[in-house]
Enzyme design. Structure first.
Site, short mmCIF file in Angstrom:
data_model
loop_
_atom_site.label_atom_id
_atom_site.label_comp_id
_atom_site.label_asym_id
_atom_site.label_seq_id
_atom_site.Cartn_x
_atom_site.Cartn_y
_atom_site.Cartn_z
N CYS A 2 0.85 -1.18 0.00
CA CYS A 2 0.00 0.00 0.00
C CYS A 2 0.90 1.24 0.00
O CYS A 2 1.94 1.27 0.64
CB CYS A 2 -0.93 0.09 1.20
SG CYS A 2 -2.07 -1.27 1.31
N ARG A 27 3.86 -0.49 -4.90
CA ARG A 27 3.58 -1.04 -3.57
C ARG A 27 2.27 -1.81 -3.50
O ARG A 27 1.97 -2.47 -2.51
CB ARG A 27 3.53 0.09 -2.54
CG ARG A 27 4.84 0.84 -2.41
CD ARG A 27 4.69 1.98 -1.45
NE ARG A 27 4.62 1.53 -0.09
CZ ARG A 27 5.65 1.42 0.73
NH1 ARG A 27 6.84 1.75 0.30
NH2 ARG A 27 5.49 1.01 1.96
N TRP A 75 -2.73 -2.72 -1.60
CA TRP A 75 -2.48 -4.15 -1.73
C TRP A 75 -3.33 -4.79 -0.64
O TRP A 75 -3.06 -4.58 0.55
CB TRP A 75 -1.00 -4.46 -1.54
CG TRP A 75 -0.67 -5.89 -1.82
CD1 TRP A 75 -0.44 -6.46 -3.04
CD2 TRP A 75 -0.56 -6.95 -0.87
NE1 TRP A 75 -0.18 -7.80 -2.92
CE2 TRP A 75 -0.25 -8.13 -1.59
CE3 TRP A 75 -0.68 -7.04 0.51
CZ2 TRP A 75 -0.06 -9.36 -0.97
CZ3 TRP A 75 -0.50 -8.28 1.14
CH2 TRP A 75 -0.19 -9.42 0.39
N ASN A 99 -1.58 2.00 5.66
CA ASN A 99 -0.72 0.95 5.12
C ASN A 99 -0.35 0.06 6.30
O ASN A 99 0.15 0.56 7.30
CB ASN A 99 0.53 1.61 4.50
CG ASN A 99 1.65 0.61 4.25
OD1 ASN A 99 1.39 -0.56 4.02
ND2 ASN A 99 2.88 1.09 4.30
N GLY A 100 -0.63 -1.25 6.19
CA GLY A 100 -0.25 -2.15 7.28
C GLY A 100 -1.45 -2.91 7.82
O GLY A 100 -2.47 -3.04 7.14
N GLU A 480 15.93 -18.96 -8.29
CA GLU A 480 15.61 -17.60 -8.72
C GLU A 480 14.98 -17.61 -10.12
O GLU A 480 14.01 -16.89 -10.38
CB GLU A 480 16.88 -16.74 -8.67
CG GLU A 480 16.79 -15.37 -9.31
CD GLU A 480 15.78 -14.42 -8.65
OE1 GLU A 480 15.16 -14.79 -7.65
OE2 GLU A 480 15.61 -13.31 -9.18
N LYS A 484 11.33 -16.11 -10.90
CA LYS A 484 11.10 -15.05 -11.88
C LYS A 484 10.02 -15.50 -12.87
O LYS A 484 9.12 -14.74 -13.20
CB LYS A 484 12.37 -14.71 -12.68
CG LYS A 484 13.40 -13.89 -12.01
CD LYS A 484 13.05 -12.44 -11.78
CE LYS A 484 12.46 -12.22 -10.42
NZ LYS A 484 13.37 -11.99 -9.34
N GLU A 487 6.45 -15.76 -11.18
CA GLU A 487 5.79 -14.53 -10.71
C GLU A 487 5.35 -13.61 -11.84
O GLU A 487 4.39 -12.88 -11.68
CB GLU A 487 6.65 -13.78 -9.68
CG GLU A 487 7.85 -13.06 -10.21
CD GLU A 487 8.61 -12.31 -9.13
OE1 GLU A 487 8.00 -11.74 -8.24
OE2 GLU A 487 9.86 -12.32 -9.20
N HIS A 503 15.93 -37.91 -6.53
CA HIS A 503 15.25 -38.29 -5.28
C HIS A 503 13.76 -37.97 -5.33
O HIS A 503 13.13 -37.85 -4.29
CB HIS A 503 15.93 -37.60 -4.10
CG HIS A 503 17.36 -38.01 -3.95
ND1 HIS A 503 17.72 -39.26 -3.51
CD2 HIS A 503 18.51 -37.36 -4.25
CE1 HIS A 503 19.05 -39.35 -3.51
NE2 HIS A 503 19.54 -38.21 -3.96
N LYS A 603 5.47 -4.67 -4.47
CA LYS A 603 6.93 -4.61 -4.42
C LYS A 603 7.47 -4.69 -2.98
O LYS A 603 8.41 -5.39 -2.70
CB LYS A 603 7.38 -3.29 -5.06
CG LYS A 603 8.85 -3.09 -5.10
CD LYS A 603 9.44 -3.73 -6.31
CE LYS A 603 10.94 -3.68 -6.31
NZ LYS A 603 11.49 -4.82 -7.04
C1 F6R Z 1 10.85 -11.38 -6.43
C2 F6R Z 1 10.86 -10.31 -5.44
C3 F6R Z 1 10.59 -10.65 -4.02
C4 F6R Z 1 11.49 -9.84 -3.08
C5 F6R Z 1 11.08 -10.07 -1.62
C6 F6R Z 1 11.98 -9.36 -0.64
O1 F6R Z 1 11.18 -10.92 -7.70
O2 F6R Z 1 11.08 -9.17 -5.77
O3 F6R Z 1 10.70 -12.01 -3.78
O4 F6R Z 1 12.81 -10.20 -3.29
O5 F6R Z 1 9.76 -9.63 -1.43
O6 F6R Z 1 11.95 -7.97 -0.81
P1 F6R Z 1 13.09 -7.07 -0.23
O7 F6R Z 1 14.34 -7.40 -0.95
O8 F6R Z 1 12.64 -5.66 -0.51
O9 F6R Z 1 13.19 -7.36 1.24
#
Ligand code: F6R
Length: 608
Positions: A2, A27, A75, A99-100, A480, A484, A487, A503, A603
């Protein structure tokens, strides 16, 4: 999660609020809304489900103008992402953005219902709003009402509040979620971060934990967690409005992928001695030689960078490392070794679980180091030592350049630990450092393969499942790559340690599941090749990512290959991040998903 903006201005604030929201859309983007005061002092609102463009449509049809306003991009936590649950929430007396999470919403809500309040949403925000409304009805002033409500609310939140008939008053509160105050000329601002306020001002004060701020057009009055007057430093922020443009790129994610050579270079320059070419970290206030054990805690992509660092630290610095996801670590009641070091990795520096894990370690007397990208973030301010990555603002929800900047920082940290522990001769450390310094140039070469990755994306875009495998420090890269892809393209993907395949997961192999093998020619190369053979023997569709030397091992059963530069194995995981990012990006674009704002995500995850 948010985004909040608030402005008390000397001009119409509605366009400023909308612009601020667009900067905060990373956000969350489930719904958006604005509340202002009309010429008669009445609270007016416009809210819309979905992204900010929907709110803009609404504002075109039902325009509003005001010298004061608050705005929010959401969000969803409590309540579905519809218009009724969109912020700002309001009664006749007061409007609020939040927010929260408010934890004791149920208990307070029941009390308010008993006093005749009729709730119009399913949000916890409305409970906080109506609590303030009740105090106002009981005769308290706006400031008294907010302070009384803050005394009762539990949880982690940031609030922005405006009041009926109060054209020169905006109140903000911070507890566990970030909030910044911007100083303009005859205008004052509230924002979830400095980015939101970048085009309006570069003079920012960051609120401290428990703070409340009372804004008028001409200034800010801060109260600390005990309600006592407090001074907060106003700093000049380097974030400029222009820095967050998309340039000629179609998506922020692509722009950020392409920025990697430059920002990795900037990051490396902060950790290398220009003369001796050894690792020289900024003063961390921590004696590296005295550390007996390392614990790394982070979430998501940042967690994967920590996993890579475990391989480096154990192999080169010869120090034991454990890595954990913050949401598990924080409740595990892990014993904290006061002679150890706990490292917290985060792009935003605000991720609720990582921040809580850091506070836990501090409370147990442990030493903390934050590796963060946002210098003004909570983690940067609270850790004993900080290493700043220089990725610049990362807007695309999927982390790319922040990840590779974390990796180069962790690589330099690993070498600094190696030096401090005399675990390798200086010449060997210098050789590894030289390889690290070369990474930006090699990364630029990898970007030249973008067209090949686009062509590969066309071949796998219809897959229902994709597997990624790697060994050693490239195992986290497999994780990773899978993250990627899932998501942003919504294709189901999993990453596995290549040796673990037999396994269980090997049962998934058939002729339609692409298996992406991440295999730089390093000491584990032969082992990974054996695992690749096991896949091909079962008809698997192998996509082989390696260097020219490694490619000598492919045969006509390999479905596709991606060639990377041959590099010192130490830095290979950093470079292999780029093709997995580009592959996911192109698949997502081909599938037509919203690359920069994938569904259900945000984000900055400031709720647990
Ligand atoms: C994936 C992604 C998330 C962040 C995670 C941690 O592409 O961006 O998995 O890596 O939410 O966020 P930070 O690094 O801001 O603590």
């Amino acid at each position: 999660m948010c985004g909040i903006v608030g402005v008390i201005g000397s001009r119409d604030v509605v366009p400023l609020l909308v612009d601020g929201l667009k900067r905060l859309e990373y956000r969350g983007y489930d719904s958006a809304g604005i509340a202002t005061l009309s010429a008669t002092g009445a609270i007016e609102r416009r809210r819309a489900e979905g992204k900010i463009v929907r709110l803009e449509d609404k504002l075109r049809n039902e325009p509003m103008q005001s010298l004061i306003g608050i705005a929010h991009t959401r969000w969803a936590t409590h309540g579905a992402p519809n218009e009724a649950n969109a912020h700002p929430h309001a009664t006749e007396r007061v409007a609020m953005v939040h927010n929260g999470i408010i934890e004791n919403y149920r208990e307070i809500g029941e009390e308010l219902i008993a006093r005749g309040h009729k709730f119009q949403s399913q949000t916890d925000t409305e409970v906080a709003l109506r609590l303030i409304d009740q105090y106002l009805a009981d005769g308290k002033s706006p400031e008294q009402a907010v302070l009384a409500a803050l005394g009762r609310l539990r949880g982690a939140f940031a609030l922005g509040i405006l009041f009926h008939g109060e054209e020169d008053l905006l109140i903000g509160a911070r507890r566990g979620a970030p909030l910044a105050v911007g100083f303009g000329n005859g205008e004052m601002y509230l924002g979830s971060d400095a980015l939101a306020l970048a085009p309006l001002t570069d003079r920012i004060a960051y609120m401290e934990e428990g703070d409340c701020v009372i804004l008028s057009r001409t200034g800010a009055r801060f109260l600390d967690a005990d309600g006592k007057p407090a001074e907060r430093v106003v700093r000049a922020t380097a974030i400029s409005g222009a820095m967050i443009g998309k340039g000629n790129y179609r998506h922020y994610m692509l722009k950020e992928i392409y920025e990697q050579p430059a920002v990795m270079g900037d990051t490396i320059n902060t950790v290398i001695g220009p003369k001796d070419r050894l690792a020289h970290l900024p003063d961390l206030g921590i004696d590296l030689g005295s550390i007996t054990r390392i614990t790394i805690v982070a979430c998501g992509t940042s967690y994967y960078s920590g996993m890579v660092a475990k391989y480096w630290l154990e192999r080169y610095a010869r120090i034991g490392v454990e890595v954990d996801v913050a949401s598990e670590f924080r409740y595990r009641e892990a014993p904290v070794d006061t002679q150890g070091l706990a490292i917290f990795i985060s792009q935003s520096g605000e991720t609720a679980d990582t921040l809580a894990a850091m506070r836990y370690v501090k409370a147990q007397g442990g030493r903390t180091l934050a590796i963060v990208n946002v210098p003004e973030s909570s983690m940067a301010r609270e850790a004993d030592g900080i290493l700043l990555t220089k990725a610049g603002p990362e807007i695309g929800v999927a982390s790319t350049k922040a990840f590779t900047c974390q990796l180069v920082t962790l690589a330099a940290f690993s070498l600094a630990m190696t030096q401090a522990r005399n675990a390798l001769p200086a010449e060997e450390v210098r050789r590894l450092m030289a390889a690290l310094v070369e990474v930006p140039a090699r990364a630029a070469e990898v970007l030249n393969h973008d067209d090949d990755l686009h062509a590969l994306a066309e071949k796998i875009m219809d897959a229902r499942d994709v597997l990624y495998i790697g060994r050693g420090p490239c195992f986290p890269l497999a994780l990773e790559g899978a993250l990627k892809l899932k998501e942003i393209s919504y294709i189901h993907a999993e990453g596995y340690a290549a040796g673990e395949l037999k396994h269980g997961p090997i049962a998934l192999i058939d002729e339609v599941v692409p298996v992406i093998v991440i295999a730089p020619s390093d000491s584990l190369f032969e082992k990974t090749i054996s695992n690749m053979q096991e896949v091909m023997a079962r008809g698997g569709k192998v996509i082989f990512m390696s260097d020219r030397k490694g490619l000598a091992h492919v045969d006509d059963r390999t479905f596709a290959t991606v060639v990377l530069p041959e590099v010192e194995p130490f830095v290979a995981p950093i470079l292999y991040a780029i093709p997995v990012q580009l592959l996911a990006y192109h698949v997502a674009v081909l599938k037509g998903t919203d690359v920069d704002q994938p569904r259900n995500l945000a984000k900055s995850v400031t709720v647990e």
